[in-house]
Scaffold this motif. Structure first.
Motif, short mmCIF file in Angstrom:
data_model
loop_
_atom_site.label_atom_id
_atom_site.label_comp_id
_atom_site.label_asym_id
_atom_site.label_seq_id
_atom_site.Cartn_x
_atom_site.Cartn_y
_atom_site.Cartn_z
N ALA A 183 -25.63 -7.89 -2.27
CA ALA A 183 -26.74 -8.59 -2.94
C ALA A 183 -26.71 -10.08 -2.64
N SER A 184 -25.51 -10.67 -2.62
CA SER A 184 -25.39 -12.11 -2.42
C SER A 184 -25.43 -12.51 -0.95
N LYS A 185 -25.25 -11.53 -0.04
CA LYS A 185 -25.15 -11.78 1.40
C LYS A 185 -23.94 -12.65 1.74
N LYS A 186 -22.96 -12.67 0.82
CA LYS A 186 -21.75 -13.47 0.99
C LYS A 186 -20.51 -12.62 0.74
N VAL A 187 -19.37 -13.16 1.13
CA VAL A 187 -18.09 -12.53 0.85
C VAL A 187 -17.94 -12.44 -0.67
N PRO A 188 -17.49 -11.29 -1.20
CA PRO A 188 -17.38 -11.17 -2.66
C PRO A 188 -16.42 -12.19 -3.25
N VAL A 189 -16.70 -12.57 -4.48
CA VAL A 189 -15.86 -13.52 -5.22
C VAL A 189 -15.23 -12.79 -6.40
N ASP A 190 -14.22 -13.42 -7.01
CA ASP A 190 -13.57 -12.82 -8.17
C ASP A 190 -14.60 -12.42 -9.21
N GLY A 191 -14.47 -11.21 -9.71
CA GLY A 191 -15.39 -10.70 -10.72
C GLY A 191 -16.53 -9.87 -10.16
N GLU A 192 -16.83 -10.04 -8.89
CA GLU A 192 -17.89 -9.23 -8.25
C GLU A 192 -17.33 -7.84 -7.97
N GLN A 193 -18.14 -6.82 -8.11
CA GLN A 193 -17.68 -5.46 -7.89
C GLN A 193 -18.46 -4.80 -6.76
N TRP A 194 -17.74 -4.13 -5.88
CA TRP A 194 -18.32 -3.32 -4.82
C TRP A 194 -17.84 -1.90 -5.04
N ARG A 195 -18.68 -0.93 -4.82
CA ARG A 195 -18.31 0.47 -4.98
C ARG A 195 -17.70 0.98 -3.67
N MET A 196 -16.55 1.66 -3.79
CA MET A 196 -15.88 2.23 -2.63
C MET A 196 -15.42 3.63 -2.98
N ASN A 197 -15.34 4.47 -1.98
CA ASN A 197 -14.84 5.81 -2.15
C ASN A 197 -13.96 6.13 -0.96
N PHE A 198 -12.95 6.95 -1.20
CA PHE A 198 -12.02 7.34 -0.15
C PHE A 198 -11.96 8.86 -0.12
N SER A 199 -11.86 9.42 1.06
CA SER A 199 -11.92 10.87 1.21
C SER A 199 -11.00 11.31 2.34
N ARG A 200 -10.54 12.54 2.21
CA ARG A 200 -9.78 13.17 3.30
C ARG A 200 -10.45 14.50 3.60
N VAL A 201 -10.74 14.73 4.87
CA VAL A 201 -11.22 16.04 5.30
C VAL A 201 -9.99 16.79 5.80
N GLN A 202 -9.77 17.97 5.25
CA GLN A 202 -8.61 18.78 5.63
C GLN A 202 -9.11 20.20 5.88
N TRP A 203 -9.18 20.58 7.14
CA TRP A 203 -9.62 21.91 7.53
C TRP A 203 -8.48 22.91 7.45
N LYS A 204 -8.79 24.13 7.03
CA LYS A 204 -7.80 25.21 7.09
C LYS A 204 -7.66 25.62 8.55
N THR A 205 -6.43 25.77 8.99
CA THR A 205 -6.21 26.19 10.37
C THR A 205 -5.14 27.27 10.40
N LYS A 206 -5.16 28.05 11.46
CA LYS A 206 -4.13 29.04 11.72
C LYS A 206 -3.58 28.77 13.11
N ILE A 207 -2.28 28.81 13.21
CA ILE A 207 -1.65 28.63 14.53
C ILE A 207 -1.53 30.00 15.17
N LYS A 208 -2.11 30.13 16.36
CA LYS A 208 -2.07 31.39 17.12
C LYS A 208 -1.36 31.15 18.44
N ASP A 209 -0.63 32.15 18.88
CA ASP A 209 0.01 32.12 20.20
C ASP A 209 0.83 30.85 20.40
#
Length: 189
Positions: free
Chosen positions: A163-189
């Motif tokens: 919103a400010s078009k500037k680097v955030p300052v103390d007290g400003e909040q940005w929303r962040m999310n973190f995720s891991r994609v983990q596929w099921k796998t089977k080892i063959k041969d």
């Protein structure tokens, strides 16, 4: 942070050691789903120039296939960061990385479920990222332990969407999310 970490994938700098890990990730659908097979944790720091993120992804058999930047990285197991400066789930940035350290950074004007399309030409300009594998990628014998990621994302690469078009300052909040994609796998041969 007062002394920035060295971005080498090791997560052993004094500043990281003084920073607690997040709790272990849970399924995106919450506690109604089974606990993920392997733990994932992250740490986060910042200073006036960078947002620093470190992650540890445990796994017994680390694998990856994609090596070209801007590949659809979630087709491999990956770690993902979503950054939405104003928190409205629109106009957000995404960064995905696999165990090879292959990056997909993109911008979405709205979520895929709302018809959003990935802008793959958009990049986190000046991004510094390193990963380290504790084991061997795509090894079918033996056991691996984990892989780690460290990144330094320049605030300047993200301010156009704040919103400010500037680097955030103390007290400003940005929303962040973190995720891991983990596929099921089977080892063959």
């Amino acid at each position: 942070c007062t002394v920035p970490p060295e971005i080498d994938g090791e997560i052993n700098d004094r500043i990281w050691e003084a920073t607690p890990w997040s709790s272990a990730f849970i399924d995106i659908e919450g506690s109604s789903k089974p606990k993920p097979y392997f733990d994932t944790h992250f740490k986060m720091l910042w200073d006036k120039k960078y947002l620093y993120i470190a992650a540890r992804l445990y796994d017994r058999h680390i694998w990856a296939t994609l090596t070209q930047r801007e590949s659809v990285i979630f087709e491999d197991n990956d770690f993902e960061v979503f950054i939405d400066p104003d928190g409205d789930a629109h106009n957000y940035m995404e960064l995905e990385v696999n165990a090879y350290g292959t990056i997909w950074d993109l911008f979405l004007n709205k979520p895929y479920r709302d018809g959003g399309r990935a802008d793959n030409k958009w990049n986190f300009e000046g991004l510094r990222m390193a990963d380290k594998v504790y084991g061997k990628i795509n090894r079918t014998t033996g056991k691996d332990s984990c892989w780690t990621i460290e990144m330094a994302i320049p605030w300047e690469s993200m301010t156009e969407f704040s919103a400010s078009k500037k680097v955030p300052v103390d007290g400003e909040q940005w929303r962040m999310n973190f995720s891991r994609v983990q596929w099921k796998t089977k080892i063959k041969d």
